[in-house]
Design an enzyme around this catalytic site. Structure first.
Site, PDB file in Angstrom:
ATOM      1  N   ASN A   9       0.778  -1.332  -0.260  1.00  0.00           N
ATOM      2  CA  ASN A   9      -0.106   0.097   0.023  1.00  0.00           C
ATOM      3  C   ASN A   9       1.002   1.978   0.250  1.00  0.00           C
ATOM      4  O   ASN A   9       1.264   1.934   0.980  1.00  0.00           O
ATOM      5  CB  ASN A   9      -0.667   0.438   1.319  1.00  0.00           C
ATOM      6  CG  ASN A   9      -1.534   1.320   1.135  1.00  0.00           C
ATOM      7  OD1 ASN A   9      -2.128   1.897   0.360  1.00  0.00           O
ATOM      8  ND2 ASN A   9      -2.436   1.438   2.590  1.00  0.00           N
ATOM      9  N   LYS A  11      -0.001   4.808  -0.395  1.00  0.00           N
ATOM     10  CA  LYS A  11      -0.376   5.217   0.293  1.00  0.00           C
ATOM     11  C   LYS A  11      -0.348   6.612  -0.342  1.00  0.00           C
ATOM     12  O   LYS A  11      -0.852   6.018  -1.811  1.00  0.00           O
ATOM     13  CB  LYS A  11       0.017   5.501   1.800  1.00  0.00           C
ATOM     14  CG  LYS A  11      -0.270   4.346   2.463  1.00  0.00           C
ATOM     15  CD  LYS A  11       0.003   4.527   3.542  1.00  0.00           C
ATOM     16  CE  LYS A  11       0.556   3.298   4.568  1.00  0.00           C
ATOM     17  NZ  LYS A  11       0.310   3.306   6.272  1.00  0.00           N
ATOM     18  N   HIS A  94      -9.296   0.922   4.828  1.00  0.00           N
ATOM     19  CA  HIS A  94      -7.677   0.925   5.565  1.00  0.00           C
ATOM     20  C   HIS A  94      -7.682   1.758   6.679  1.00  0.00           C
ATOM     21  O   HIS A  94      -9.063   2.810   6.992  1.00  0.00           O
ATOM     22  CB  HIS A  94      -6.954   1.835   4.721  1.00  0.00           C
ATOM     23  CG  HIS A  94      -5.767   1.660   4.794  1.00  0.00           C
ATOM     24  ND1 HIS A  94      -4.885   2.388   6.150  1.00  0.00           N
ATOM     25  CD2 HIS A  94      -4.655   0.873   5.399  1.00  0.00           C
ATOM     26  CE1 HIS A  94      -3.847   2.562   6.510  1.00  0.00           C
ATOM     27  NE2 HIS A  94      -3.498   1.043   5.767  1.00  0.00           N
ATOM     28  N   GLU A  96      -6.836   4.328   7.837  1.00  0.00           N
ATOM     29  CA  GLU A  96      -6.976   5.462   8.060  1.00  0.00           C
ATOM     30  C   GLU A  96      -7.576   6.067   6.865  1.00  0.00           C
ATOM     31  O   GLU A  96      -7.965   7.456   7.176  1.00  0.00           O
ATOM     32  CB  GLU A  96      -5.573   6.071   6.628  1.00  0.00           C
ATOM     33  CG  GLU A  96      -3.541   5.925   7.997  1.00  0.00           C
ATOM     34  CD  GLU A  96      -2.114   5.239   6.568  1.00  0.00           C
ATOM     35  OE1 GLU A  96      -2.493   5.672   5.242  1.00  0.00           O
ATOM     36  OE2 GLU A  96      -1.784   4.660   7.763  1.00  0.00           O
ATOM     37  N   GLU A 166      -5.073  -5.558  10.972  1.00  0.00           N
ATOM     38  CA  GLU A 166      -3.635  -4.071  11.233  1.00  0.00           C
ATOM     39  C   GLU A 166      -4.476  -3.518  12.189  1.00  0.00           C
ATOM     40  O   GLU A 166      -5.350  -2.837  12.023  1.00  0.00           O
ATOM     41  CB  GLU A 166      -4.087  -4.161   9.980  1.00  0.00           C
ATOM     42  CG  GLU A 166      -3.584  -3.865   8.175  1.00  0.00           C
ATOM     43  CD  GLU A 166      -3.124  -2.380   7.301  1.00  0.00           C
ATOM     44  OE1 GLU A 166      -1.726  -3.013   6.785  1.00  0.00           O
ATOM     45  OE2 GLU A 166      -4.013  -2.061   7.266  1.00  0.00           O
ATOM     46  N   GLY A 172       2.366   1.891  10.210  1.00  0.00           N
ATOM     47  CA  GLY A 172       3.322   3.076  10.452  1.00  0.00           C
ATOM     48  C   GLY A 172       4.331   3.075  12.003  1.00  0.00           C
ATOM     49  O   GLY A 172       4.848   4.284  11.632  1.00  0.00           O
ATOM     50  N   SER A 212       4.456  -2.866  10.505  1.00  0.00           N
ATOM     51  CA  SER A 212       5.354  -3.073  10.141  1.00  0.00           C
ATOM     52  C   SER A 212       5.853  -3.836  10.195  1.00  0.00           C
ATOM     53  O   SER A 212       6.763  -4.425  10.671  1.00  0.00           O
ATOM     54  CB  SER A 212       5.281  -1.768  11.675  1.00  0.00           C
ATOM     55  OG  SER A 212       5.016  -0.692  12.147  1.00  0.00           O
TER      56      SER A 212
HETATM   57  C1  PEP Z   1      -1.104   0.438   6.297  1.00  0.00           C
HETATM   58  O1  PEP Z   1      -0.198   1.274   6.200  1.00  0.00           O
HETATM   59  O2  PEP Z   1      -1.607  -0.584   5.847  1.00  0.00           O
HETATM   60  C2  PEP Z   1       0.556  -0.804   6.719  1.00  0.00           C
HETATM   61  C3  PEP Z   1       1.088  -1.475   6.909  1.00  0.00           C
HETATM   62  O3  PEP Z   1       1.203   0.074   7.514  1.00  0.00           O
HETATM   63  P1  PEP Z   1       3.058  -0.040   8.063  1.00  0.00           P
HETATM   64  O4  PEP Z   1       3.891  -1.328   7.012  1.00  0.00           O
HETATM   65  O5  PEP Z   1       4.072   1.334   7.197  1.00  0.00           O
HETATM   66  O6  PEP Z   1       3.064  -0.448   9.257  1.00  0.00           O
END
Ligand code: PEP
Length: 249
Positions: A9, A11, A94, A96, A166, A172, A212
């Site tokens: 992703n 973003k 997601h 966000e 998630e 992040g 992460s």
């Molecule tokens: C995400 O935004 O779906 C995500 C898992 O981000 P990150 O890997 O940076 O934690």
């Protein structure tokens, strides 16, 4: 059997020339066998990414879509618009989108319906916040997110749904759920699916972990029996890191 999937992703990162550069680098990496690899660039670069990867097994997917087919929704992108590019998979829900753009379970149920009507595969994201985990409410929250957005669907529709757990506190932040925490939640999610749809459907649903995931922790996370891959944010912006993760099964 269910598929292993690693989806990047991107973003709101990478302009057109950065997108072209990263795709060039991605094309040079070793492709894993038996793993579906996807990238989700921004809307503005989807067509270029799609055309550049036409002959390549990396699938280009969308980060979001609106539930309406068309109309007065300034700044939004519809399923038919994405379909007309050749896109076949869309990420929905997601954290966000939920946190910054007010996406609710009810809205997501409409988006899921619209995506399936447009014959997309949906990567449906959900996960608890830190306060829910601290209050030991994480399973209740996750169960309600799944039920509210998906459980109106027939079992046959589930073959086009990929689940992406998630935990918000791990996105992040550099903080990862331990492989054991991920497995525990993924097993709970599969049981929730089995209780509603039966074990055949539950065993066929791919459940991705996101939060992460990096080259140094992917192998241990992906080794867990109910973890079928990952949704990758930050590490998907580097071709070598992303493919180190995709090759970590
Ligand atoms: C995400 O935004 O779906 C995500 C898992 O981000 P990150 O890997 O940076 O934690």
């Amino acid at each position: 059997m269910r598929k292993n999937i690693v989806a990047g992703n991107w973003k709101m990162n990478n302009d057109l020339s950065e997108t072209e550069t990263l795709i060039r680098e991605l094309k040079l990496q070793n492709k894993p066998a038996d793993v579906e690899v996807m990238i989700a660039p921004s809307f503005t670069n989807l067509l270029q990414a799609f055309n550049t990867l036409k002959e390549n097994p990396i699938e280009v997917v969308a980060q979001n879509m609106h539930f309406a087919e068309s109309g007065a929704y300034t700044g939004e992108v519809s399923g038919p618009m994405l379909k007309s590019l050749g896109i076949k998979t869309v990420i929905l829900g997601h954290s966000e989108r939920r946190a910054y753009f007010g996406e609710t379970d009810e809205m997501l149920a409409k988006k899921v319906d619209a995506a399936l009507e447009n014959e997309f595969r949906v990567i449906f994201c959900f996960g608890e916040e830190l306060k829910d985990r601290k209050a030991d409410n994480h399973e209740t929250i996750v169960e309600s997110q799944i039920k509210n957005a998906l459980f109106h669907l027939d079992a046959s529709a589930l073959k086009n749904i990929v689940l992406a757990y998630e935990p918000v506190w791990a996105i992040g932040t550099g903080e990862t759920a331990s492989p054991e925490q991920a497995q525990e939640m993924h097993a709970f999610i599969r049981k929730t699916m089995a209780d509603n749809y039966g074990t055949d459907v539950a065993d066929g649903v791919s459940i991705l972990y996101g939060g992460s995931v990096k080259p140094n922790n992917a192998k241990e996370i992906f080794s867990k029996p109910d973890v079928d891959g990952g949704l990758i944010g930050g590490a998907s912006l580097n071709a070598e890191d992303f493919f180190a993760i995709a090759n970590a099964f």
